[in-house]
Structure formats: C-alpha cells, structure tokens
Design a protein around this motif. Structure first.
Motif, PDB file in Angstrom:
ATOM      1  N   THR A 126       1.302 -18.559  -0.469  1.00  0.00           N
ATOM      2  CA  THR A 126       0.243 -17.847  -0.065  1.00  0.00           C
ATOM      3  C   THR A 126       0.470 -16.160  -0.537  1.00  0.00           C
ATOM      4  O   THR A 126       1.624 -16.061  -1.270  1.00  0.00           O
ATOM      5  CB  THR A 126       0.410 -17.718   1.534  1.00  0.00           C
ATOM      6  N   ARG A 127      -0.030 -15.214   0.038  1.00  0.00           N
ATOM      7  CA  ARG A 127       0.082 -13.976  -0.598  1.00  0.00           C
ATOM      8  C   ARG A 127      -0.389 -12.733   0.242  1.00  0.00           C
ATOM      9  O   ARG A 127      -1.004 -13.332   1.359  1.00  0.00           O
ATOM     10  CB  ARG A 127      -0.833 -13.779  -1.930  1.00  0.00           C
ATOM     11  N   GLU A 128      -0.012 -11.526   0.373  1.00  0.00           N
ATOM     12  CA  GLU A 128      -0.319 -10.533   1.001  1.00  0.00           C
ATOM     13  C   GLU A 128      -0.692  -9.316  -0.020  1.00  0.00           C
ATOM     14  O   GLU A 128      -0.125  -9.256  -0.970  1.00  0.00           O
ATOM     15  CB  GLU A 128       1.045 -10.230   1.944  1.00  0.00           C
ATOM     16  N   GLY A 156      -3.547 -10.816   2.215  1.00  0.00           N
ATOM     17  CA  GLY A 156      -4.499 -11.983   2.092  1.00  0.00           C
ATOM     18  C   GLY A 156      -4.024 -13.246   2.925  1.00  0.00           C
ATOM     19  O   GLY A 156      -3.191 -13.070   3.880  1.00  0.00           O
ATOM     20  N   ALA A 166      -8.128 -12.167   6.206  1.00  0.00           N
ATOM     21  CA  ALA A 166      -7.169 -11.238   5.553  1.00  0.00           C
ATOM     22  C   ALA A 166      -7.539 -10.926   4.117  1.00  0.00           C
ATOM     23  O   ALA A 166      -7.041  -9.863   3.592  1.00  0.00           O
ATOM     24  CB  ALA A 166      -5.768 -11.719   5.644  1.00  0.00           C
ATOM     25  N   GLU A 167      -8.134 -11.787   3.344  1.00  0.00           N
ATOM     26  CA  GLU A 167      -8.551 -11.805   2.109  1.00  0.00           C
ATOM     27  C   GLU A 167      -9.536 -10.628   1.801  1.00  0.00           C
ATOM     28  O   GLU A 167      -9.898 -10.053   0.776  1.00  0.00           O
ATOM     29  CB  GLU A 167      -9.030 -12.978   1.456  1.00  0.00           C
ATOM     30  N   GLU A 168     -10.518 -10.514   2.916  1.00  0.00           N
ATOM     31  CA  GLU A 168     -11.551  -9.534   3.045  1.00  0.00           C
ATOM     32  C   GLU A 168     -10.827  -8.231   3.282  1.00  0.00           C
ATOM     33  O   GLU A 168     -11.386  -7.494   2.486  1.00  0.00           O
ATOM     34  CB  GLU A 168     -12.291  -9.948   4.076  1.00  0.00           C
ATOM     35  N   ARG A 195      -8.081  -7.570   2.010  1.00  0.00           N
ATOM     36  CA  ARG A 195      -7.511  -7.055   0.774  1.00  0.00           C
ATOM     37  C   ARG A 195      -8.318  -6.804  -0.149  1.00  0.00           C
ATOM     38  O   ARG A 195      -8.109  -5.767  -0.732  1.00  0.00           O
ATOM     39  CB  ARG A 195      -6.893  -8.630   0.371  1.00  0.00           C
ATOM     40  N   GLU A 196      -9.579  -7.245  -0.312  1.00  0.00           N
ATOM     41  CA  GLU A 196     -10.657  -6.457  -0.873  1.00  0.00           C
ATOM     42  C   GLU A 196     -10.986  -5.272  -0.750  1.00  0.00           C
ATOM     43  O   GLU A 196     -11.322  -4.028  -1.788  1.00  0.00           O
ATOM     44  CB  GLU A 196     -11.998  -7.348  -1.056  1.00  0.00           C
ATOM     45  N   ALA A 202      -4.127  -7.146   8.264  1.00  0.00           N
ATOM     46  CA  ALA A 202      -4.208  -8.515   7.640  1.00  0.00           C
ATOM     47  C   ALA A 202      -2.891  -9.385   7.930  1.00  0.00           C
ATOM     48  O   ALA A 202      -2.964 -10.564   7.899  1.00  0.00           O
ATOM     49  CB  ALA A 202      -4.258  -8.061   6.075  1.00  0.00           C
ATOM     50  N   HIS A 240      -2.668 -13.230   9.193  1.00  0.00           N
ATOM     51  CA  HIS A 240      -1.682 -14.053   8.105  1.00  0.00           C
ATOM     52  C   HIS A 240      -0.695 -14.809   9.028  1.00  0.00           C
ATOM     53  O   HIS A 240      -0.470 -15.977   9.017  1.00  0.00           O
ATOM     54  CB  HIS A 240      -1.348 -13.240   6.961  1.00  0.00           C
TER      55      HIS A 240
END
Length: 214
Positions: A38-40, A42, A47-49, A51-52, A74, A78
């Motif tokens: 996974t990532r941050e 995001g 959470a990806e929104e 990130r954007e 986020a 997550h």
C-alpha cells in the motif's frame, strides 16, 4: 491470531522507492510471507482522492496546516480500512511512506511544529508504529535530477532545493533517534549495490524477528 509486521519504505524524491518496493516484495515472496502493498497518502479510494488533492499543482497556495490535516485525514482512513485489519489477520503490510514522511516533509520541509505532528500521530495511530523502516538516502541534487527525468513534477516535487535539504535532514534525524527501527540505505550506488544492502537488512530482520541487527 498473531499480528503481522509493518514495514515502511521512506526517502526523498528520486531515491528509487518504486523500484525497490518491487525488490522488497520479491524478498517477502521468496520467504512465502503474506503481505499487503500500500502507500501514503492513499491506500483506500477515499485516501487516494485526498492524495490527488495534496499532489495537484494549483494556483491557490495550500496552507501548511491544511496540508498536514489532509495527510492525517488520509492516514486515519488508511489505518482503519487497510493497515490495522491486515495486521490483525497476521499478514504483513509493506507501505510506501508513513508518518516519518510527515515529520520530514511537513515538519522538516514546511517547518511545522514536531509537537503538533506528534499530537496528531497519537490521536490517529493510537500507538501503532512500523516495525521496520527502510530509509533510502541520497544527496538531494541527485534525487531531484532523477525525479525530473520521470516527466511532469507534482506540487511537492516542484519545491526548491532548500525544502528537500530540510526534508532529508529531518529523515536522518529521525533515523539517528530510533536506530532500532530504522535501516538507512545508501541509495547513491548502483541498483545492485542498493538492493544488496536492502537484502541484508531484510534477511537479518527475518532471522532475528525484529531484534536489532549488528
């Protein structure tokens, strides 16, 4: 059921996180370890929104406090939807950046209070910390040159050199303060040299189950 392990990969722009995440995955697969990548920021649709929102270049200047709160919003989602549930099943989590990045970018880079970040960390994480953090370290000028070769830069990548110098310093300060958790990797060598260092760290960690490696 026993909890899984939480491994994070950190570093400034251009250190090779994407390539070396795949390498770490290959090591975990060789050891037949179940894991979630996974990532941050995001890791979940919401959470990806966020990130954007954080990465998009925009004419409106983003307030530093707003940036910090978005990062932790986020992260809260997550943790609730991905990280904690995965660890509770006994699977491992491999995450591209976590709260050390917040101390580095928003604390070191932006100059926000470390105490304020720590307070948000306590509220959102409730004591959860990575078991192992691999920090890819590289002189800032080299990393930024590599990042520019990838194409269009995001809002963070467009920051000035001094910002990234402060980020790198903050990362190294955290590593020095917590040597039991951090493994600092010299990312200035060839890919083979970097991955040899990572392999040694992971093999030691796997053999000693989190005990300090000499």
């Amino acid at each position: 059921m026993s909890s899984g392990r939480f491994i994070t990969l950190e570093g400034t722009e251009g250190v090779g996180k994407s390539t070396n995440l795949r390498f770490i995955e290959s090591v975990l697969q060789q050891h037949q370890i179940n894991y979630k990548l996974t990532r941050e920021p995001g890791g979940t649709p919401m959470a990806e929104e966020v990130r954007e929102l954080l990465l998009a270049n925009r004419s409106e200047q983003v307030a530093d406090d707003a940036e910090l709160l978005l990062v932790f919003a986020a992260r809260a989602q997550h943790l609730e939807r991905v990280i904690r549930p995965t660890l509770e099943t006994g699977s491992w989590v491999l995450c591209d950046r976590f709260t050390d990045a917040t101390f580095a970018y928003q604390g070191g880079g932006r100059g926000l209070s470390k105490d304020m970040i720590a307070q948000l960390e306590a509220v959102v994480q409730r004591g959860l910390q990575p078991d192992l953090t691999i920090l890819l370290d590289l002189p800032v000028e080299i990393g930024l040159a590599r990042a520019r070769e990838r194409g269009e830069l995001d809002r963070f990548e467009n920051e000035r050199l001094g910002f990234f110098e402060r980020v790198r310093e903050a990362y190294l300060d955290r590593a020095n303060a917590d040597p039991q958790r951090f493994a600092v990797i010299d990312a200035s060598g060839t890919l083979e040299q970097v991955q040899q260092q990572i392999s040694e760290v992971l093999e030691c960690y796997l053999q000693k189950q989190g005990a300090a490696c000499e």
